[in-house]
Design a protein around this motif. Structure first.
Motif, short mmCIF file in Angstrom:
data_model
loop_
_atom_site.label_atom_id
_atom_site.label_comp_id
_atom_site.label_asym_id
_atom_site.label_seq_id
_atom_site.Cartn_x
_atom_site.Cartn_y
_atom_site.Cartn_z
N PHE A 1 11.97 2.63 5.09
CA PHE A 1 10.83 1.85 4.07
C PHE A 1 9.44 1.95 5.00
CE2 PHE A 1 8.59 -2.26 3.87
CZ PHE A 1 8.31 -2.17 2.73
N LEU A 2 9.29 1.89 6.05
CA LEU A 2 8.24 1.58 6.90
C LEU A 2 7.44 2.99 6.57
CD1 LEU A 2 9.07 -0.05 10.36
CD2 LEU A 2 8.37 -0.95 8.33
N GLN A 3 8.04 3.97 6.52
CA GLN A 3 7.30 5.10 6.25
C GLN A 3 6.66 5.25 4.80
OE1 GLN A 3 10.75 8.03 6.84
NE2 GLN A 3 10.13 8.41 9.06
N ALA A 4 7.61 4.90 3.97
CA ALA A 4 7.11 4.69 2.43
C ALA A 4 5.94 3.61 2.34
CB ALA A 4 8.33 4.56 1.65
N LEU A 5 6.29 2.75 3.10
CA LEU A 5 5.28 1.68 3.08
C LEU A 5 3.83 2.03 3.51
CD1 LEU A 5 4.48 -1.30 2.42
CD2 LEU A 5 5.18 -2.07 4.65
N ASP A 6 4.05 2.91 4.68
CA ASP A 6 2.69 3.40 5.38
C ASP A 6 2.05 4.36 4.28
OD1 ASP A 6 2.97 2.22 7.83
OD2 ASP A 6 3.99 3.87 8.83
N GLN A 7 2.57 5.13 3.50
CA GLN A 7 2.16 6.04 2.64
C GLN A 7 1.51 5.10 1.45
OE1 GLN A 7 5.39 8.56 1.34
NE2 GLN A 7 5.25 9.66 3.20
N VAL A 8 2.07 4.29 1.00
CA VAL A 8 1.63 3.29 0.00
C VAL A 8 0.24 2.52 0.22
CG1 VAL A 8 1.91 1.07 -1.33
CG2 VAL A 8 3.85 2.76 -1.14
N ASN A 9 0.37 2.28 1.65
CA ASN A 9 -0.88 1.46 2.41
C ASN A 9 -1.98 2.66 2.44
OD1 ASN A 9 0.07 -0.94 2.47
ND2 ASN A 9 1.05 -0.81 4.48
N LEU B 1 -7.33 4.03 0.75
CA LEU B 1 -8.18 5.12 0.37
C LEU B 1 -8.92 4.80 -1.02
CD1 LEU B 1 -9.19 8.30 0.78
CD2 LEU B 1 -7.30 9.00 -0.46
N PHE B 2 -7.90 4.47 -1.76
CA PHE B 2 -8.37 3.91 -3.26
C PHE B 2 -9.65 2.64 -3.18
CE2 PHE B 2 -8.18 1.49 -7.26
CZ PHE B 2 -8.60 2.21 -8.19
N ILE B 3 -9.05 1.68 -2.16
CA ILE B 3 -10.00 0.55 -2.20
C ILE B 3 -11.36 0.86 -1.60
CG2 ILE B 3 -10.37 -1.92 -0.92
CD1 ILE B 3 -7.29 -1.98 -1.16
#
Length: 406
Positions: free
Chosen positions: A266-274, A279-281
């Protein structure tokens, strides 16, 4: 004393032309307010997403297997037993498999999402709650003997039997053109209550869980395990346990170096989401910051007008002994004060806007001290950068020419 006097003169000049000063600051106010609101709401949304996903499975590892040769089962029940016995940090391990089917009684039939795995599925399933309301979850004996048992949630029990005390009742499950007659051994808490009124519950599939051995025994084409969920004690154990799991399975199945097994968490996926969210923000905030550039140009323009209007004043001050440095500081300070006041107003407006927007989205805005400091520093920098040219122009005026200016 020198700074204090220049500060007072700058304020007097600003308040002597209130409307012009406000219009000059407007670009800075809009830019700062936009940046603050976007960062606060964006960071709040990111934190909400992170918290939500953390609750789902911050300590869960997803083990998957991919065999290009399709030579057989890559993960077996024996593999799962060995993993749990060999690696102390593993709390729960179960296939993470679901499929659709139909569940029915003599009076009712509904579409269903069927989860199947080991008894640890109770704590790893994202489809069903782990909170028991009636009876028990299927256990190791049920799993080892491939017993025809099933667990249903309260929503399914209500939909099929109009009651939740259904332990011991028989449920027919139709899946992959096979029909299984299963005995209900437990009822877990349902989740439809949270969605009451939002959806037509008759159209929402029901949820059941059963032993993987039972469904693979009666529906042979479903024997394989492509995905397994593993839960460890802490997030620090995720990486080492992932490596151990992959290595152990490779050794057991003679697949060293074949890249058959992979473990993600999950942490890897969460890092990608963050990373995507950040980047968007930051991109949106950078676009909003363009207003600051426009505001800075406005400050420089008004300061140039001010220098022209006050040419005789500058000449008089120089004739009375004011140095070039004194005149430079006077006009530079006026530019900085305009920008700082604009920044503070923009900061206040941005905080108000972020709370309004976040309240509408039902999230908590996050305004960090670093963001506030950066905004005030940036607005000061705008004042300095765009104030230098007008201030230097004023400071370099020839006193004789300035006194003759009409």
């Amino acid at each position: 004393m020198f700074i204090k006097e220049n500060f007072k003169m700058a304020l007097d000049s600003i308040f002597a032309n209130k409307m012009r000063s406000f219009l000059t600051m407007l670009g800075i106010i809009i830019g700062i307010a936009s940046v603050i609101a976007i960062l606060a709401v964006g960071n709040g949304a990111a934190d909400e997403i992170t918290t939500t996903f953390s609750d789902i499975g911050a300590t869960t590892i997803s083990l998957s297997a991919n065999d290009p040769d399709q030579s057989g089962d890559l993960i077996t029940n024996d593999d799962l037993n060995v993993l749990k016995e060999s690696i102390d940090e593993i709390r729960y391990v179960s296939p993470n498999e679901t499929m659709s089917g139909t569940i029915s009684t003599d009076e009712e039939a509904r579409q269903s999402v069927i989860s199947y795995g080991t008894p640890d599925l109770q704590f790893l399933s994202q489809a069903m709650s782990s909170t028991l309301v009636e009876g028990r979850y299927f256990n190791q004996v049920d799993f080892d003997e491939a017993q025809d048992v099933v667990v249903i949630d309260t929503d399914g029990a209500e939909a099929l039997f109009d009651r939740i005390d259904v332990v011991g009742e028989t449920l027919r499950v139709t899946v992959a053109q096979s029909q299984l007659n299963l005995r209900i051994v437990g009822v877990v808490e349902g989740s439809f209550g949270d969605m009451e009124g939002a959806f037509d519950t008759d159209q929402i599939p029901l949820f059941i869980a059963m032993p993987h051995s039972t469904i693979s025994n009666q529906v042979p084409q479903l024997t394989g395990m492509d995905s397994v969920a593993i839960e460890v004690e802490t997030t620090e154990q995720i990486e080492p346990v992932s490596n151990q799991v992959v290595r152990l399975l490779e050794l057991r199945n003679n697949a060293v170096g074949d890249n058959v097994y992979s473990a993600t968490n999950f942490l890897q996926a969460l890092d990608q989401v963050n990373n995507v969210l950040s980047l968007f923000i930051n991109f949106i905030a950078a676009v909003a910051a363009i207003a600051l550039l426009v505001g800075g140009i406005g400050v420089m323009n008004i300061m140039l007008v001010s220098v022209t209007e006050r040419t005789r004043e500058i000449g008089t001050r120089k004739a009375l002994g004011a140095t070039t440095h004194t005149i430079l500081i006077q006009f530079l300070m006026e530019s900085i004060i305009l920008s700082v006041i604009g920044g503070m107003i923009g900061l206040t407006l941005g905080i108000i806007l972020s709370n309004i927007i976040a309240g509408a989205l039902d999230i908590a805005p996050i305004i960090t001290l670093g963001s506030v400091a950066l905004v005030l520093l940036f607005s000061t920098a705008v004042g300095v950068f765009f104030g230098i040219y007008p201030a230097r122009k004023a400071a370099k005026l020839n006193p004789i020419d300035a006194l003759r200016y009409e």
